[in-house]
Design an enzyme around this catalytic site. Structure first.
Site, PDB file in Angstrom:
ATOM      1  N   TYR A 113      32.380  12.760  16.047  1.00 49.66           N
ATOM      2  CA  TYR A 113      33.579  13.517  16.426  1.00 49.66           C
ATOM      3  C   TYR A 113      34.718  12.507  16.647  1.00 49.66           C
ATOM      4  O   TYR A 113      34.508  11.461  17.264  1.00 49.66           O
ATOM      5  CB  TYR A 113      33.277  14.300  17.708  1.00 49.66           C
ATOM      6  N   ASP A 118      24.965  14.608  21.529  1.00 48.93           N
ATOM      7  CA  ASP A 118      26.075  15.557  21.670  1.00 48.93           C
ATOM      8  C   ASP A 118      25.602  16.869  21.056  1.00 48.93           C
ATOM      9  O   ASP A 118      25.478  16.993  19.841  1.00 48.93           O
ATOM     10  CB  ASP A 118      27.304  14.990  20.943  1.00 48.93           C
ATOM     11  N   LYS A 162      33.743  24.510  23.801  1.00 48.09           N
ATOM     12  CA  LYS A 162      33.362  25.166  22.560  1.00 48.09           C
ATOM     13  C   LYS A 162      32.444  26.363  22.857  1.00 48.09           C
ATOM     14  O   LYS A 162      32.868  27.291  23.520  1.00 48.09           O
ATOM     15  CB  LYS A 162      32.748  24.136  21.614  1.00 48.09           C
ATOM     16  N   ARG A 164      35.458  16.921  45.188  1.00 53.11           N
ATOM     17  CA  ARG A 164      35.135  16.003  44.075  1.00 53.11           C
ATOM     18  C   ARG A 164      33.638  15.714  44.093  1.00 53.11           C
ATOM     19  O   ARG A 164      32.983  15.703  43.070  1.00 53.11           O
ATOM     20  CB  ARG A 164      35.946  14.702  44.164  1.00 53.11           C
TER      21      ARG A 164
HETATM   22  C1  LIG Z   1      35.396  19.011  21.134  1.00 45.97           C
HETATM   23  C2  LIG Z   1      34.272  18.040  20.995  1.00 45.97           C
HETATM   24  C3  LIG Z   1      34.150  16.930  21.840  1.00 45.97           C
HETATM   25  C4  LIG Z   1      35.182  16.591  22.899  1.00 45.97           C
HETATM   26  O1  LIG Z   1      35.228  17.534  23.901  1.00 45.97           O
HETATM   27  P1  LIG Z   1      36.567  17.883  24.742  1.00 45.97           P
HETATM   28  O2  LIG Z   1      36.125  19.008  25.603  1.00 45.97           O
HETATM   29  O3  LIG Z   1      37.635  18.242  23.740  1.00 45.97           O
HETATM   30  O4  LIG Z   1      36.916  16.634  25.495  1.00 45.97           O
HETATM   31  C5  LIG Z   1      33.054  16.095  21.682  1.00 45.97           C
HETATM   32  N1  LIG Z   1      32.119  16.343  20.721  1.00 45.97           N
HETATM   33  C6  LIG Z   1      32.213  17.382  19.878  1.00 45.97           C
HETATM   34  C7  LIG Z   1      31.159  17.596  18.852  1.00 45.97           C
HETATM   35  C8  LIG Z   1      33.277  18.269  19.981  1.00 45.97           C
HETATM   36  O5  LIG Z   1      33.379  19.306  19.133  1.00 45.97           O
END
Ligand SMILES: *Cc1c(COP(=O)(O)O)cnc(C)c1O
Length: 377
Positions: free
Chosen positions: A105, A177, A202, A52
């Protein structure tokens, strides 16, 4: 050559990924271990104690992430939302205030609205393209401005450097983000951001086979706070997930260029199509031109007619798979109003029913164009 002088593609393939010192293995080994032998009590070999707190596969990914974003420290998490939760609780305390995007999001909005608000973190949601509205929302208690650009699903652009200025004048931090753009197309730290966050699920992973999140910062004191919470809250990325993302990162630059090539061709086709009333893609935005290298693989458009027409298009594609998520090599299509953004129906965040969102993959462009043409009819 220091890593500062190396190009993005070189860093993606080599940063944190020297051949394994024990065996010479060219690819970073998958260290599936929870614990590490000690040479006498407290005699750690190479500093590893418990996975961890630290794992060599995860550490290789974290070094690479920091290099790609131009930051000093990277952290890998079990998901994008785990990364967000951790950084928010690392930098904010109950009673603080955060400014978030009006069209954040959905999972991010839910985290602020349904989880962190109960913990005592207040938020204001504003359209961050309107910098006066952001200035008006910032108060004495504001600790953080949280930004997303391009936004989902309307691909709106906010000015990262301007937001950094507003945050810093108020004694607050800016977190970005960067999931939609990736560090290949946009580097928020270079533009003044303090924290970069990713859903590695992603484009960074890029193959729709892993859930993961990342944080990158460029300040030792901030890194220490994040590192403490990373370990203390425990939402760390597992070794295999880290290994998969590390493999994905090696091809990030070539994948992103192809995502952009294909998206540009699709945007040109949709703009000419009689069955499409408007196309959302940031290639015409001045701020995007200033802060992005290219404009990414996400495209959304409104179908001429109504929601029924949009749903019909989503049901007819054969190469584009009808599914949520984005950023993989395969093309996806979805209906935000009924799918990813269903939870905001009836609120100010509601998206139009005639909107269709594409995550443009890297298949042969002629096949993608033909598939959309037959689906639009
Ligand atoms: C998918 C996504 C998230 C969340 O991420 P997870 O890996 O699903 O927890 C946050 N911000 C954006 C822009 C996303 O596309």
């Amino acid at each position: 050559m220091t890593s500062d002088e190396q190009g993005f593609e070189t860093l993606a393939i080599h940063a944190g990924q020297e051949p394994d010192p024990a065996t010479g293995a060219v690819i970073t080994p998958l260290y599936l271990t929870s614990t590490y032998a000690q040479d006498g009590v407290g005699g750690l070999r190479g500093g590893w104690e418990y996975s961890r707190s630290g794992n060599p596969t995860r550490a290789a990914l974290e070094t690479c992430l920091a290099a790609l974003e131009g930051g000093s420290h990277g952290f890998a998490f079990a998901s994008g939302l785990a990364a967000e939760d951790t950084v928010l609780r690392a930098v904010c305390k109950p009673g603080d205030h955060v400014v978030i995007p009006g069209d954040a999001y959905g999972g991010t909005f839910r985290l602020f609205d349904k989880v962190l608000q109960h913990w005592g973190l207040d938020y204001t949601a504003v359209d961050q393209r309107d910098l006066d509205a952001v200035r008006a929302a910032v108060g004495d208690k504001t600790r953080l401005i949280w930004c997303e650009t391009p936004t989902n699903p309307l691909l709106g652009i906010t000015d990262i450097a301007a937001l950094a200025g507003i945050a810093h004048r108020a004694g607050a931090l800016l977190g970005v983000d960067n999931t939609f753009a990736t560090p290949y197309l946009q580097r928020p730290i270079d533009l003044g951001a303090d924290i970069v966050m990713h859903s590695m699920t992603k484009y960074l992973g890029g193959h729709s086979d892993v859930i993961g999140g990342a944080l990158v910062v460029n300040d030792a004191a901030l890194a220490e706070q994040v590192a403490f919470h990373h370990n203390a809250m425990g939402a760390v990325a597992g070794a295999f997930d880290s290994w998969l993302v590390l493999r994905g990162l090696k091809t990030l630059a070539v994948r992103m260029d192809r995502h952009c090539d294909n998206a540009e061709r699709i945007v040109a086709m949709l703009r000419e199509h009689a069955g499409v009333s408007s196309v959302h893609y940031p290639d015409t935005d001045e701020v995007a031109a200033k802060q992005m290298r290219r404009f990414g693989g996400m495209v959304s458009f409104r179908v001429a007619g109504d929601e029924e027409h949009a749903l019909a298009v989503c049901g007819k594609t054969k190469v584009f798979t009808l599914a949520e998520s984005l950023g993989g090599v395969e093309s996806l299509i979805e209906h935000p109003h009924k799918m990813t953004h269903g939870s905001v129906a009836g609120t100010a965040l509601e998206v139009p029913g005639d909107l269709v969102r594409l995550s443009v993959g890297i298949e042969s462009i002629d096949d993608l164009l033909a598939d959309l043409a037959q689906a639009l009819g």
